[in-house]
Design a protein around this motif. Structure first.
Motif, PDB file in Angstrom:
ATOM      1  N   GLY A 138       0.794  -1.227   0.000  1.00  0.00           N
ATOM      2  CA  GLY A 138       0.000   0.000   0.000  1.00  0.00           C
ATOM      3  C   GLY A 138       0.822   1.269   0.000  1.00  0.00           C
ATOM      4  O   GLY A 138       0.420   2.277  -0.589  1.00  0.00           O
ATOM      5  N   ALA A 139       1.988   1.246   0.644  1.00  0.00           N
ATOM      6  CA  ALA A 139       2.834   2.443   0.684  1.00  0.00           C
ATOM      7  C   ALA A 139       3.264   2.841  -0.728  1.00  0.00           C
ATOM      8  O   ALA A 139       3.275   4.021  -1.070  1.00  0.00           O
ATOM      9  N   SER A 140       3.598   1.867  -1.554  1.00  0.00           N
ATOM     10  CA  SER A 140       4.007   2.163  -2.916  1.00  0.00           C
ATOM     11  C   SER A 140       2.847   2.752  -3.715  1.00  0.00           C
ATOM     12  O   SER A 140       3.024   3.716  -4.468  1.00  0.00           O
ATOM     13  N   GLY A 141       1.676   2.191  -3.554  1.00  0.00           N
ATOM     14  CA  GLY A 141       0.500   2.735  -4.233  1.00  0.00           C
ATOM     15  C   GLY A 141       0.240   4.176  -3.837  1.00  0.00           C
ATOM     16  O   GLY A 141      -0.063   5.023  -4.684  1.00  0.00           O
ATOM     17  N   LYS A 142       0.386   4.497  -2.561  1.00  0.00           N
ATOM     18  CA  LYS A 142       0.182   5.871  -2.092  1.00  0.00           C
ATOM     19  C   LYS A 142       1.195   6.829  -2.709  1.00  0.00           C
ATOM     20  O   LYS A 142       0.859   7.950  -3.082  1.00  0.00           O
ATOM     21  N   VAL A 143       2.445   6.387  -2.813  1.00  0.00           N
ATOM     22  CA  VAL A 143       3.493   7.222  -3.415  1.00  0.00           C
ATOM     23  C   VAL A 143       3.164   7.517  -4.879  1.00  0.00           C
ATOM     24  O   VAL A 143       3.326   8.644  -5.344  1.00  0.00           O
ATOM     25  N   LEU A 144       2.673   6.520  -5.585  1.00  0.00           N
ATOM     26  CA  LEU A 144       2.314   6.721  -6.991  1.00  0.00           C
ATOM     27  C   LEU A 144       1.146   7.696  -7.114  1.00  0.00           C
ATOM     28  O   LEU A 144       1.167   8.606  -7.953  1.00  0.00           O
ATOM     29  N   LEU A 145       0.142   7.534  -6.277  1.00  0.00           N
ATOM     30  CA  LEU A 145      -1.006   8.442  -6.300  1.00  0.00           C
ATOM     31  C   LEU A 145      -0.578   9.877  -5.980  1.00  0.00           C
ATOM     32  O   LEU A 145      -1.060  10.825  -6.609  1.00  0.00           O
ATOM     33  N   LYS A 146       0.326  10.055  -5.021  1.00  0.00           N
ATOM     34  CA  LYS A 146       0.819  11.397  -4.667  1.00  0.00           C
ATOM     35  C   LYS A 146       1.471  12.090  -5.860  1.00  0.00           C
ATOM     36  O   LYS A 146       1.497  13.317  -5.926  1.00  0.00           O
ATOM     37  N   ASN A 147       2.024  11.307  -6.771  1.00  0.00           N
ATOM     38  CA  ASN A 147       2.699  11.859  -7.939  1.00  0.00           C
ATOM     39  C   ASN A 147       1.790  11.973  -9.151  1.00  0.00           C
ATOM     40  O   ASN A 147       2.263  12.209 -10.258  1.00  0.00           O
ATOM     41  N   GLY A 148       0.499  11.790  -8.965  1.00  0.00           N
ATOM     42  CA  GLY A 148      -0.450  12.005 -10.046  1.00  0.00           C
ATOM     43  C   GLY A 148      -0.771  10.790 -10.891  1.00  0.00           C
ATOM     44  O   GLY A 148      -1.563  10.887 -11.824  1.00  0.00           O
ATOM     45  N   LEU A 149      -0.165   9.633 -10.603  1.00  0.00           N
ATOM     46  CA  LEU A 149      -0.539   8.431 -11.336  1.00  0.00           C
ATOM     47  C   LEU A 149      -1.918   7.989 -10.856  1.00  0.00           C
ATOM     48  O   LEU A 149      -2.260   8.148  -9.686  1.00  0.00           O
ATOM     49  N   MET A 150      -2.679   7.468 -11.757  1.00  0.00           N
ATOM     50  CA  MET A 150      -4.028   7.008 -11.437  1.00  0.00           C
ATOM     51  C   MET A 150      -4.053   5.487 -11.507  1.00  0.00           C
ATOM     52  O   MET A 150      -3.467   4.899 -12.417  1.00  0.00           O
ATOM     53  N   ARG A 151      -4.764   4.888 -10.556  1.00  0.00           N
ATOM     54  CA  ARG A 151      -4.913   3.432 -10.564  1.00  0.00           C
ATOM     55  C   ARG A 151      -5.704   3.059 -11.806  1.00  0.00           C
ATOM     56  O   ARG A 151      -6.782   3.577 -12.047  1.00  0.00           O
ATOM     57  N   HIS A 152      -5.126   2.153 -12.589  1.00  0.00           N
ATOM     58  CA  HIS A 152      -5.748   1.783 -13.866  1.00  0.00           C
ATOM     59  C   HIS A 152      -6.509   0.468 -13.762  1.00  0.00           C
ATOM     60  O   HIS A 152      -7.675   0.398 -14.067  1.00  0.00           O
ATOM     61  N   HIS A 153      -5.835  -0.570 -13.362  1.00  0.00           N
ATOM     62  CA  HIS A 153      -6.513  -1.863 -13.215  1.00  0.00           C
ATOM     63  C   HIS A 153      -5.693  -2.781 -12.327  1.00  0.00           C
ATOM     64  O   HIS A 153      -4.542  -2.505 -12.010  1.00  0.00           O
ATOM     65  N   THR A 154      -6.303  -3.873 -11.948  1.00  0.00           N
ATOM     66  CA  THR A 154      -5.643  -4.872 -11.121  1.00  0.00           C
ATOM     67  C   THR A 154      -5.611  -6.186 -11.891  1.00  0.00           C
ATOM     68  O   THR A 154      -6.579  -6.572 -12.517  1.00  0.00           O
ATOM     69  N   ASN A 155      -4.465  -6.831 -11.846  1.00  0.00           N
ATOM     70  CA  ASN A 155      -4.304  -8.141 -12.466  1.00  0.00           C
ATOM     71  C   ASN A 155      -3.897  -9.093 -11.347  1.00  0.00           C
ATOM     72  O   ASN A 155      -2.729  -9.174 -11.003  1.00  0.00           O
ATOM     73  N   GLY A 156      -4.842  -9.751 -10.753  1.00  0.00           N
ATOM     74  CA  GLY A 156      -4.555 -10.599  -9.603  1.00  0.00           C
ATOM     75  C   GLY A 156      -4.181  -9.713  -8.431  1.00  0.00           C
ATOM     76  O   GLY A 156      -4.938  -8.833  -8.044  1.00  0.00           O
ATOM     77  N   SER A 157      -2.992  -9.914  -7.883  1.00  0.00           N
ATOM     78  CA  SER A 157      -2.553  -9.109  -6.745  1.00  0.00           C
ATOM     79  C   SER A 157      -1.685  -7.920  -7.164  1.00  0.00           C
ATOM     80  O   SER A 157      -1.141  -7.224  -6.323  1.00  0.00           O
ATOM     81  N   VAL A 158      -1.569  -7.685  -8.475  1.00  0.00           N
ATOM     82  CA  VAL A 158      -0.747  -6.591  -8.972  1.00  0.00           C
ATOM     83  C   VAL A 158      -1.641  -5.474  -9.507  1.00  0.00           C
ATOM     84  O   VAL A 158      -2.534  -5.707 -10.318  1.00  0.00           O
ATOM     85  N   GLU A 159      -1.374  -4.266  -9.021  1.00  0.00           N
ATOM     86  CA  GLU A 159      -2.126  -3.088  -9.472  1.00  0.00           C
ATOM     87  C   GLU A 159      -1.277  -2.310 -10.471  1.00  0.00           C
ATOM     88  O   GLU A 159      -0.059  -2.259 -10.350  1.00  0.00           O
ATOM     89  N   GLN A 160      -1.936  -1.692 -11.444  1.00  0.00           N
ATOM     90  CA  GLN A 160      -1.224  -0.844 -12.393  1.00  0.00           C
ATOM     91  C   GLN A 160      -1.699   0.598 -12.222  1.00  0.00           C
ATOM     92  O   GLN A 160      -2.878   0.858 -12.006  1.00  0.00           O
ATOM     93  N   TYR A 161      -0.738   1.507 -12.301  1.00  0.00           N
ATOM     94  CA  TYR A 161      -0.996   2.942 -12.209  1.00  0.00           C
ATOM     95  C   TYR A 161      -0.441   3.587 -13.469  1.00  0.00           C
ATOM     96  O   TYR A 161       0.565   3.134 -14.005  1.00  0.00           O
ATOM     97  N   ARG A 162      -1.104   4.651 -13.934  1.00  0.00           N
ATOM     98  CA  ARG A 162      -0.683   5.323 -15.166  1.00  0.00           C
ATOM     99  C   ARG A 162      -0.724   6.832 -15.012  1.00  0.00           C
ATOM    100  O   ARG A 162      -1.554   7.357 -14.269  1.00  0.00           O
ATOM    101  N   ILE A 163       0.137   7.487 -15.767  1.00  0.00           N
ATOM    102  CA  ILE A 163       0.080   8.935 -15.907  1.00  0.00           C
ATOM    103  C   ILE A 163       0.449   9.273 -17.343  1.00  0.00           C
ATOM    104  O   ILE A 163       1.360   8.677 -17.922  1.00  0.00           O
TER     105      ILE A 163
END
Length: 171
Positions: A138-163
């Motif tokens: 979760g900490a990594s996901g929060k860091v990505l969101l803070k930088n403007g990346l948006m959660r795109h989709h989840t593939n099993g236990s892996v989430e993808q973020y995009r900007i």
């Protein structure tokens, strides 16, 4: 770009990884908490892996397929992690990063990501930068969101973020 770029933030230098970084690379990367989330960091991680890593980094820059930066606090001058862009084509790259455990929860990854995103969009002219992280990280996901990346989709236990690169009115 013939010379590896150096990026600067208020607290960090992001620069090419050097042979002199091997002891710090081994010290901080040799951690199961890092290797379980970073695909190309095995555990245990020793000097042979660090030497191979430096070769991998140099070859990636020569081929213009990878830009792997050492994360170095200005205060200490010692490598404490890495941040990278792995180019898939001329417009898309995957962002990857890790920070040594003693430096977690200090905003270092957030600061480094901001600089690398700017580099990717303004110097490499990328249109899309994405990152993946494990759902339980979760900490990594929060860091990505803070930088403007948006959660795109989840593939099993892996989430993808995009900007995406912001288009200015003159383009």
């Amino acid at each position: 770009m013939d010379i590896f770029p150096a990026l600067h933030t208020p607290r960090l230098h992001l620069r090419r990884i050097e042979v002199e970084d091997i002891p710090a690379l081994v010290r901080y990367a040799n951690n199961r908490k890092i290797s379980e989330y970073i695909l190309n960091i095995p555990h245990p991680y020793g000097e042979p892996q660090a030497v191979f890593r430096i070769s991998y980094v140099v070859q990636g820059f020569k081929n213009r397929t990878r830009y792997v930066f050492a994360i170095v606090p200005k205060a200490s001058g010692e490598l404490i992690g890495e941040i990278s862009l792995h180019l898939e084509n001329k417009t898309t790259a995957q962002l990857g990063y890790w920070v040594g455990e003693p430096f977690w929860n200090q905003g270092i990854a957030t600061e480094a990501i901001g600089a690398v995103l700017k580099f990717g969009f303004e110097k490499l002219y990328l249109g899309l930068i994405y990152a993946t992280c494990h759902e339980e990280n979760g900490a990594s996901g929060k860091v990505l969101l803070k930088n403007g990346l948006m959660r795109h989709h989840t593939n099993g236990s892996v989430e993808q973020y995009r900007i995406y690169r912001k288009q200015n009115e003159n383009e």
